[in-house]
Scaffold this motif. Structure first.
Motif, PDB file in Angstrom:
ATOM      1  N   ILE A 141       1.759 -11.906   9.344  1.00 38.96           N
ATOM      2  CA  ILE A 141       2.660 -11.658  10.476  1.00 38.96           C
ATOM      3  C   ILE A 141       2.741 -10.165  10.828  1.00 38.96           C
ATOM      4  CG2 ILE A 141       4.089 -13.728  10.149  1.00 38.96           C
ATOM      5  CD1 ILE A 141       6.169 -11.848   8.832  1.00 38.96           C
ATOM      6  N   ALA A 142       1.957  -9.351  10.095  1.00 37.92           N
ATOM      7  CA  ALA A 142       1.986  -7.896  10.347  1.00 37.92           C
ATOM      8  C   ALA A 142       1.220  -7.554  11.629  1.00 37.92           C
ATOM      9  CB  ALA A 142       1.362  -7.166   9.163  1.00 37.92           C
ATOM     10  N   THR A 143       1.711  -6.540  12.349  1.00 39.05           N
ATOM     11  CA  THR A 143       0.973  -6.053  13.524  1.00 39.05           C
ATOM     12  C   THR A 143       0.191  -4.774  13.188  1.00 39.05           C
ATOM     13  OG1 THR A 143       3.015  -4.950  14.237  1.00 39.05           O
ATOM     14  CG2 THR A 143       2.531  -7.076  15.243  1.00 39.05           C
ATOM     15  N   VAL A 144       0.687  -4.002  12.217  1.00 39.33           N
ATOM     16  CA  VAL A 144       0.012  -2.747  11.808  1.00 39.33           C
ATOM     17  C   VAL A 144       0.121  -2.610  10.286  1.00 39.33           C
ATOM     18  CG1 VAL A 144       0.007  -0.220  12.055  1.00 39.33           C
ATOM     19  CG2 VAL A 144       0.699  -1.623  13.997  1.00 39.33           C
ATOM     20  N   LEU A 145      -0.968  -2.165   9.639  1.00 41.08           N
ATOM     21  CA  LEU A 145      -0.940  -1.824   8.207  1.00 41.08           C
ATOM     22  C   LEU A 145      -1.210  -0.328   8.060  1.00 41.08           C
ATOM     23  CD1 LEU A 145      -3.125  -4.488   6.274  1.00 41.08           C
ATOM     24  CD2 LEU A 145      -0.665  -4.508   6.638  1.00 41.08           C
ATOM     25  N   THR A 146      -0.577   0.300   7.079  1.00 37.76           N
ATOM     26  CA  THR A 146      -0.779   1.750   6.878  1.00 37.76           C
ATOM     27  C   THR A 146      -1.187   2.065   5.430  1.00 37.76           C
ATOM     28  OG1 THR A 146       1.536   2.149   6.281  1.00 37.76           O
ATOM     29  CG2 THR A 146       1.018   2.259   8.615  1.00 37.76           C
ATOM     30  N   PRO A 147      -2.347   1.561   4.971  1.00 39.34           N
ATOM     31  CA  PRO A 147      -2.738   1.832   3.575  1.00 39.34           C
ATOM     32  C   PRO A 147      -3.257   3.255   3.380  1.00 39.34           C
ATOM     33  CG  PRO A 147      -4.495   0.673   4.715  1.00 39.34           C
ATOM     34  CD  PRO A 147      -3.352   0.790   5.699  1.00 39.34           C
ATOM     35  N   ASN A 148      -3.179   3.738   2.134  1.00 40.29           N
ATOM     36  CA  ASN A 148      -3.928   4.938   1.775  1.00 40.29           C
ATOM     37  C   ASN A 148      -5.241   4.459   1.133  1.00 40.29           C
ATOM     38  OD1 ASN A 148      -3.371   4.203  -0.866  1.00 40.29           O
ATOM     39  ND2 ASN A 148      -1.795   5.752  -1.173  1.00 40.29           N
ATOM     40  N   LEU A 149      -6.065   5.360   0.671  1.00 40.29           N
ATOM     41  CA  LEU A 149      -7.391   4.965   0.163  1.00 40.29           C
ATOM     42  C   LEU A 149      -7.308   4.025  -1.049  1.00 40.29           C
ATOM     43  CD1 LEU A 149     -10.490   5.515   0.687  1.00 40.29           C
ATOM     44  CD2 LEU A 149     -10.322   7.140  -1.188  1.00 40.29           C
ATOM     45  N   PRO A 150      -6.529   4.360  -2.100  1.00 40.97           N
ATOM     46  CA  PRO A 150      -6.464   3.440  -3.252  1.00 40.97           C
ATOM     47  C   PRO A 150      -5.901   2.068  -2.872  1.00 40.97           C
ATOM     48  CG  PRO A 150      -5.497   5.576  -3.804  1.00 40.97           C
ATOM     49  CD  PRO A 150      -5.781   5.605  -2.345  1.00 40.97           C
ATOM     50  N   GLU A 151      -4.934   2.031  -1.953  1.00 40.11           N
ATOM     51  CA  GLU A 151      -4.372   0.734  -1.532  1.00 40.11           C
ATOM     52  C   GLU A 151      -5.423  -0.102  -0.802  1.00 40.11           C
ATOM     53  OE1 GLU A 151       0.169   2.514  -1.119  1.00 40.11           O
ATOM     54  OE2 GLU A 151      -1.113   2.420   0.652  1.00 40.11           O
ATOM     55  N   LEU A 152      -6.183   0.552   0.075  1.00 40.75           N
ATOM     56  CA  LEU A 152      -7.235  -0.165   0.807  1.00 40.75           C
ATOM     57  C   LEU A 152      -8.278  -0.692  -0.173  1.00 40.75           C
ATOM     58  CD1 LEU A 152      -8.356  -0.919   3.621  1.00 40.75           C
ATOM     59  CD2 LEU A 152      -9.615   1.241   3.577  1.00 40.75           C
ATOM     60  N   ALA A 153      -8.615   0.124  -1.177  1.00 41.45           N
ATOM     61  CA  ALA A 153      -9.600  -0.297  -2.181  1.00 41.45           C
ATOM     62  C   ALA A 153      -9.096  -1.527  -2.940  1.00 41.45           C
ATOM     63  CB  ALA A 153      -9.875   0.854  -3.147  1.00 41.45           C
ATOM     64  N   ARG A 154      -7.797  -1.514  -3.317  1.00 43.00           N
ATOM     65  CA  ARG A 154      -7.253  -2.644  -4.083  1.00 43.00           C
ATOM     66  C   ARG A 154      -7.176  -3.892  -3.195  1.00 43.00           C
ATOM     67  NH1 ARG A 154      -1.773  -1.836  -7.636  1.00 43.00           N
ATOM     68  NH2 ARG A 154      -1.190  -4.011  -7.815  1.00 43.00           N
ATOM     69  N   LEU A 155      -6.814  -3.733  -1.930  1.00 40.01           N
ATOM     70  CA  LEU A 155      -6.681  -4.893  -1.032  1.00 40.01           C
ATOM     71  C   LEU A 155      -8.023  -5.520  -0.697  1.00 40.01           C
ATOM     72  CD1 LEU A 155      -3.960  -3.558   1.466  1.00 40.01           C
ATOM     73  CD2 LEU A 155      -3.681  -5.335  -0.278  1.00 40.01           C
ATOM     74  N   THR A 156      -9.065  -4.694  -0.617  1.00 41.37           N
ATOM     75  CA  THR A 156     -10.374  -5.232  -0.234  1.00 41.37           C
ATOM     76  C   THR A 156     -11.280  -5.417  -1.458  1.00 41.37           C
ATOM     77  OG1 THR A 156     -11.213  -3.005   0.196  1.00 41.37           O
ATOM     78  CG2 THR A 156     -10.318  -4.200   2.076  1.00 41.37           C
ATOM     79  N   GLN A 157     -10.778  -5.052  -2.641  1.00 33.67           N
ATOM     80  CA  GLN A 157     -11.519  -5.138  -3.899  1.00 33.67           C
ATOM     81  C   GLN A 157     -12.885  -4.461  -3.814  1.00 33.67           C
ATOM     82  OE1 GLN A 157     -10.993  -9.419  -4.461  1.00 33.67           O
ATOM     83  NE2 GLN A 157      -9.572  -8.956  -6.093  1.00 33.67           N
ATOM     84  N   HIS A 158     -12.873  -3.279  -3.198  1.00 33.66           N
ATOM     85  CA  HIS A 158     -14.071  -2.464  -3.114  1.00 33.66           C
ATOM     86  C   HIS A 158     -13.799  -1.125  -3.782  1.00 33.66           C
ATOM     87  CE1 HIS A 158     -15.443  -5.094   0.227  1.00 33.66           C
ATOM     88  NE2 HIS A 158     -16.629  -4.773  -0.260  1.00 33.66           N
TER      89      HIS A 158
END
Ligand SMILES: Nc1ncnc2c1ncn2[C@@H]1O[C@H](COP(=O)(O)OP(=O)(O)OP(=O)(O)O)[C@@H](O)[C@H]1O
Ligand SMILES: Cc1ncc(CO)c(N)n1
Length: 284
Positions: A141-158
């Motif tokens: 239901i989110a319209t915008v996400l504001t991850p930092n680099l480590p958060e993006l890495a954990r969310l995408t498992q990359h």
């Protein structure tokens, strides 16, 4: 003689609700969010997901609020205040994320999620489950996400190191959630030794994405506690005032940079000090 205060109309018409954790030292969490809203000139309410025990030296521990009580706080505020923007921060547990997604189901406004997973000292701020059902429901239901680099890495498992890798991962994350219109990727942890910091806005454009970036000098300061919370809150506040993602992004970057600069000489706390939102004057 008292000075007359004239309120611009948009300040009374709409409000932001932050749903996040409490930081008793005042540098991050709902305290940073409310200070940011006030500095920018937008009314803010705050529903609390977790109490944390932390200071500028790091996070000691946290106590999640019962999910039903998080729901109750959200429902009562939404039933009363003219909330057009929700900003989410620390969730604590997947059950709380799920309760938030349910309470926000059908909310017609903006849902700006800062996916706070780990504190900068490495302390875990989100207790994952194997499926993370609640987290995915919230992102749905989110319209915008504001991850930092480590958060993006954990969310995408990359394993992400460069801006190029991060942008590819952000574009794939954007495609995963139907209501998501944009990802604002903060660059504080990309090339941490570089003299400049670059933040990115990845906007959904048809089947692909359009990318904007903002580069500025890295401020030489140890007062960086709460920059992520402040950025996401500033994005929400400027989105409320200006109504579009690009203005919200560029103004949020400028706000954080300005406050970091103004806070550089502040001596508060024995560790990574807070930003001095209270010193912000004027506009960006
Ligand atoms: N030293 C710095 N100088 C200038 N801008 C900075 C600096 N550190 C962070 N920023 C800015 O702060 C904002 C948040 O960036 P960052 O990626 O560090 O967030 P974060 O890691 O979520 O923060 P937190 O430390 O609160 O977890 C971005 O706009 C980034 O450019
Ligand atoms: C409550 C809270 N939210 C977010 C962060 C991340 O900065 C923190 N340290 N504490």
């Amino acid at each position: 003689m008292a000075t007359e205060v004239i309120l611009p109309q948009q300040h009374t018409a709409r409000a932001i609700l932050t749903i996040a954790g409490s930081d008793p030292s005042g540098g991050a969490g709902i305290q940073a969010d409310l200070k940011t809203f006030t500095a920018i000139g937008v009314y803010g309410g705050a529903a609390i997901t977790c109490l944390t025990a932390q200071n500028s030296l790091g996070v000691d521990s946290y106590l999640p609020v019962a999910p039903e009580f998080v729901t109750k706080q959200i429902e009562l505020v939404l039933a009363d205040l003219p909330v057009s923007h929700i900003k989410t921060g620390m969730l604590g547990t997947d059950e709380i994320a799920g309760a938030m997604a349910e309470a926000l189901h059908g909310f017609p406004g903006e849902v700006i999620c800062d996916p706070v997973l780990t504190a900068s000292d490495g302390h875990d701020l989100f207790h994952e489950t194997t499926e993370n059902t609640g987290l995915h429901a919230l992102f749905n239901i989110a319209t915008v996400l504001t991850p930092n680099l480590p958060e993006l890495a954990r969310l995408t498992q990359h394993n992400l190191e460069t801006a190029r890798e991060a942008l590819a991962a952000a574009t794939s994350l954007l495609a995963r959630y139907p209501k998501l219109r944009a990802i604002a990727l903060t660059g504080g942890h990309i090339q941490e030794q570089a003299a400049e910091v670059e933040d990115f806005l990845i906007l959904r454009q048809g089947q692909g994405a359009e990318i904007f970036s903002s580069k500025h000098a890295r401020v030489n300061t140890r007062n960086t506690h709460g920059t992520g919370c402040t950025f996401a809150s500033a994005f929400a506040a400027y989105h409320l005032l200006h109504g579009n993602d690009q203005d919200a992004f560029f103004k949020a970057v400028a706000f954080v940079e300005t406050v970091l600069r103004q806070s550089a000489g502040l001596v508060l706390g024995k560790g990574k000090g807070p930003m001095a939102h209270h010193l912000f004057r004027g506009t960006v």
